[in-house]
Enzyme design. Structure first.
Site, PDB file in Angstrom:
ATOM      1  N   HIS B 141       0.877  -1.178   0.000  1.00 17.65           N
ATOM      2  CA  HIS B 141       0.000   0.000   0.000  1.00 17.65           C
ATOM      3  C   HIS B 141       0.917   1.233   0.000  1.00 17.65           C
ATOM      4  O   HIS B 141       2.031   1.164   0.527  1.00 17.65           O
ATOM      5  CB  HIS B 141      -0.816  -0.056   1.297  1.00 17.65           C
ATOM      6  N   ASP B 218       3.026  -4.695   8.128  1.00 16.88           N
ATOM      7  CA  ASP B 218       1.851  -3.845   7.952  1.00 16.88           C
ATOM      8  C   ASP B 218       0.637  -4.761   8.040  1.00 16.88           C
ATOM      9  O   ASP B 218       0.323  -5.489   7.094  1.00 16.88           O
ATOM     10  CB  ASP B 218       1.946  -3.144   6.590  1.00 16.88           C
ATOM     11  N   GLN B 221      -4.520  -5.167   6.850  1.00 18.48           N
ATOM     12  CA  GLN B 221      -5.503  -6.136   6.330  1.00 18.48           C
ATOM     13  C   GLN B 221      -5.368  -7.485   7.022  1.00 18.48           C
ATOM     14  O   GLN B 221      -6.023  -8.443   6.639  1.00 18.48           O
ATOM     15  CB  GLN B 221      -5.325  -6.317   4.813  1.00 18.48           C
ATOM     16  N   LYS B 244     -10.519  -0.862  10.371  1.00 15.75           N
ATOM     17  CA  LYS B 244     -10.659  -2.036   9.504  1.00 15.75           C
ATOM     18  C   LYS B 244     -10.988  -3.277  10.327  1.00 15.75           C
ATOM     19  O   LYS B 244     -11.143  -4.360   9.802  1.00 15.75           O
ATOM     20  CB  LYS B 244      -9.373  -2.263   8.716  1.00 15.75           C
ATOM     21  N   CYS B 382      -4.713   2.524  -3.666  1.00 18.23           N
ATOM     22  CA  CYS B 382      -3.480   3.036  -3.055  1.00 18.23           C
ATOM     23  C   CYS B 382      -2.327   2.068  -3.250  1.00 18.23           C
ATOM     24  O   CYS B 382      -1.483   1.913  -2.359  1.00 18.23           O
ATOM     25  CB  CYS B 382      -3.661   3.325  -1.569  1.00 18.23           C
TER      26      CYS B 382
END
Ligand SMILES: Cc1ncc(COP(=O)(O)O)c(C=O)c1O
Lengths: 150, 424
Positions: B141, B218, B221, B244, B382
């Site tokens: 991202h 990261d 997600q 999220k 993104c």
């Protein structure tokens, strides 16, 4: 359901499938790239001028149905027009697509451009509809650079 | 009575797979899943952008503002004590949820983006020098690209990128070749928001550690879809966003190993992050407060605590298993429609379904979907380098959560048929 039928008018779908003047132009006097970072629409507009008159115009690239059909309709309308006439048409077009969805559309005045009236209901699509026009005006202004909608 | 009893029981039995009945019950807890437009209930398949929130989270935030609102860590008064306790309770909840060894290793940020920038601006500026290298992957991202680019530019360092295959899987042999004595940090996503790939982060971390290189994961997600245990992963940093994971916007987490965090300089200066201030010298607070300057997002943090409670009440193992089943169903639906191309077909995949269609641009697909009452996202997500890798301007993306059901995916398939009707 009704709103999308209004957005994707038959004429728009038809131009999307078979865009007019959809080719590069080797001997163009000017070419300007237009880019819409939001959805990745990316077109190049080519212009050949004879004095102040747009002798030929074409475009190449890829984008959504709205941006592509708008570019296609634009090239049809602008062939043979003067720079001033082109600017006038764009002003009308721009005024229409940015007006409120329930304001009246002067169909005679707008001619072929009226098929884009559905865009008024979808503000994010205004950039799609006007991308090629912005490139065109930039080309007519003698600029040889790219424009983005951001 | 008997049914109610059974329902409560199935809610606590976290080994049994989620049934259609469980999902029905869960769906009732998410008010935004019942929004109608022109009499049509909207189908929400844009969970990778942000998730919907259960009543328990919404009501917890409401309760905080109604009966607990005060600044934290400052007041001697009752409300401040209540607020501080709720705030710190959330830290413990997040600690448990992510398997963090020490609660002071949980730092609250605005979200994944801020967490990554924090590490880049503190650990990064301290450790990365001229000609050093930072490794990221081809499917990041923008928020896991740009902070490193900024750092590398400032330091004269180099950004190296792990390439991927046409399926959207990282090429691990190439990754190992990139690791060297110049590598100062590896930063990769757990799950790709554009392709759905679940990356082998454990292996990536192991290899980096062989070179003494720390790894940031990261988890934007990852955290809402997979059971996470940062201790077991042995990652050095883990970043995620509450919004999220059925929590509120504006709040997120950075996990960092205490030994690293202790050595890092503060990110921002201000109140709460100091022990003492004179004009000559300031002594910084200890962890985690060193990294939490200023009045924090108290309501958001408390909301995140409620979100974590909610996810745990269902169980992340069950969520992952159920979402896997949904993903397979969605994949087979998409594969069965002529002219639809899936982008990202990794063997290990979460519920992110990026696709293109032969005759319709993603933007037009999104528009027709919206008109059918199905929310998806169209664009570059993104992740422009991912689009470039696959030679496409954009994709349409349906992304799933545990409250989605097969009917939602059937609505997706119907919307695709509508797109074909209009554009084929
Ligand atoms: C993989 C990934 N990383 C980072 C982010 C950024 O998260 P946030 O915008 O919450 O900071 C996102 C959000 O879309 C993401 O999907």
């Amino acid at each position: 359901m009704s709103s999308n039928r209004a957005l994707y008018e038959q004429v728009i779908l038809e131009h999307n499938k078979k865009p007019r003047n959809f080719h590069e132009m080797e001997d163009a006097d000017r070419k300007v790239e237009g880019y819409n970072p939001l959805c990745g629409d990316h077109f190049t507009v080519y212009v050949k001028l004879n004095g102040d008159v747009i002798e030929d115009v074409s475009f190449s690239g890829a984008g959504c149905a709205i941006s592509k059909s708008s570019a296609s309709v634009m090239t049809m309308l602008l062939k043979g027009k003067t720079k001033k006439e082109a600017e006038g048409l764009f002003l009308k077009f721009h005024t229409m697509v940015t007006s409120s969805p329930d304001s009246p559309v002067d169909e005679d005045d707008l001619g072929k451009l009226r098929v884009f009236a559905g865009v008024r209901e979808f503000p994010v699509r205004i950039k799609c509809a006007t991308l090629a026009w912005h490139s065109m005006l930039s080309a007519l202004d003698g600029k040889d650079e790219s424009v983005t909608t951001e | 009575m008997a049914t109610a009893g059974q329902q409560t029981q199935s809610a606590v039995d976290k080994t049994a797979p989620l049934t259609a009945l469980d999902i029905e019950r869960i769906r009732r807890e998410f008010p935004a899943l019942h929004v109608e437009r022109d009499g049509v209930t909207q189908v929400y398949l844009d969970n990778a952008a942000t998730s919907q929130k259960p009543k328990s989270v919404i009501e917890r935030i409401d309760r905080y503002y109604r009966s607990e609102n005060a600044n934290v860590h400052r007041g001697m008064h009752y409300l401040s004590e209540v607020a501080t306790q709720a705030y710190e309770e959330s830290r413990k909840k997040v600690q448990r949820f992510l398997g963090v060894p020490l609660s002071c290793e949980v730092i609250f940020t605005r979200g994944t983006t801020e967490s990554i920038n924090l590490v880049a601006q503190t650990y990064g500026r301290q450790s990365v020098g001229k000609d050093d290298e930072v490794i990221i992957s081809a499917m990041e991202h923008h928020s896991n690209i740009v902070p490193w680019q900024m750092l590398c530019e400032e330091k004269g360092a180099k950004l190296r990128v792990i390439p991927m295959t046409d399926r959207g899987e990282l090429i691990l042999e190439e990754y190992e070749k990139l690791l060297s004595s110049r590598t100062k940090l590896v930063s990769v996503n757990h799950v790709s928001n554009a392709l759905g790939t679940i990356n082998p982060v454990r292996h990536i971390i192991e290899k980096a550690h062989e070179h003494g290189v720390p790894v940031l994961v990261d988890g934007a997600q990852g955290a809402a879809h997979l059971p996470i245990d940062v201790k077991e992963l042995d990652c050095d940093f883990y970043a995620c966003s509450a919004h999220k994971m059925v929590g509120p916007t504006g709040i997120g987490v950075l996990y960092g190993k205490a030994e690293l965090l202790n050595k890092m300089p503060p990110f921002m200066g201000g109140g709460d992050m100091i022990l003492s201030v004179t004009f000559e010298k300031t002594t910084y607070s200890s962890l985690p407060y060193k990294f939490e300057a200023g009045t924090p997002n108290i309501a958001g943090t408390i909301g995140l605590g409620a979100a974590v409670d909610y996810l745990e009440s269902i169980g992340m193992e069950r969520i992952a298993a159920y979402e896997h089943e949904l993903t397979q169903y969605a994949t087979s639906l998409l594969e069965s429609i002529d002219g639809v191309h899936l982008v990202g077909t990794a063997r290990e995949k979460a519920g992110v379904l990026s696709f293109t269609m032969e005759n319709a641009h993603p933007h037009d697909i999104g528009q027709i979907f919206s008109d059918c009452g199905v929310a998806i996202r169209a664009g570059h997500h993104c992740a422009q380098p991912v689009m470039q890798r696959f030679g496409i301007p954009a994709t349409a993306r349906a992304s799933l959560a545990f409250y989605n059901n097969k009917e939602d995916l059937d609505a997706m398939a119907d919307a695709i048929k509508k797109v074909k009707e209009v554009f084929d």
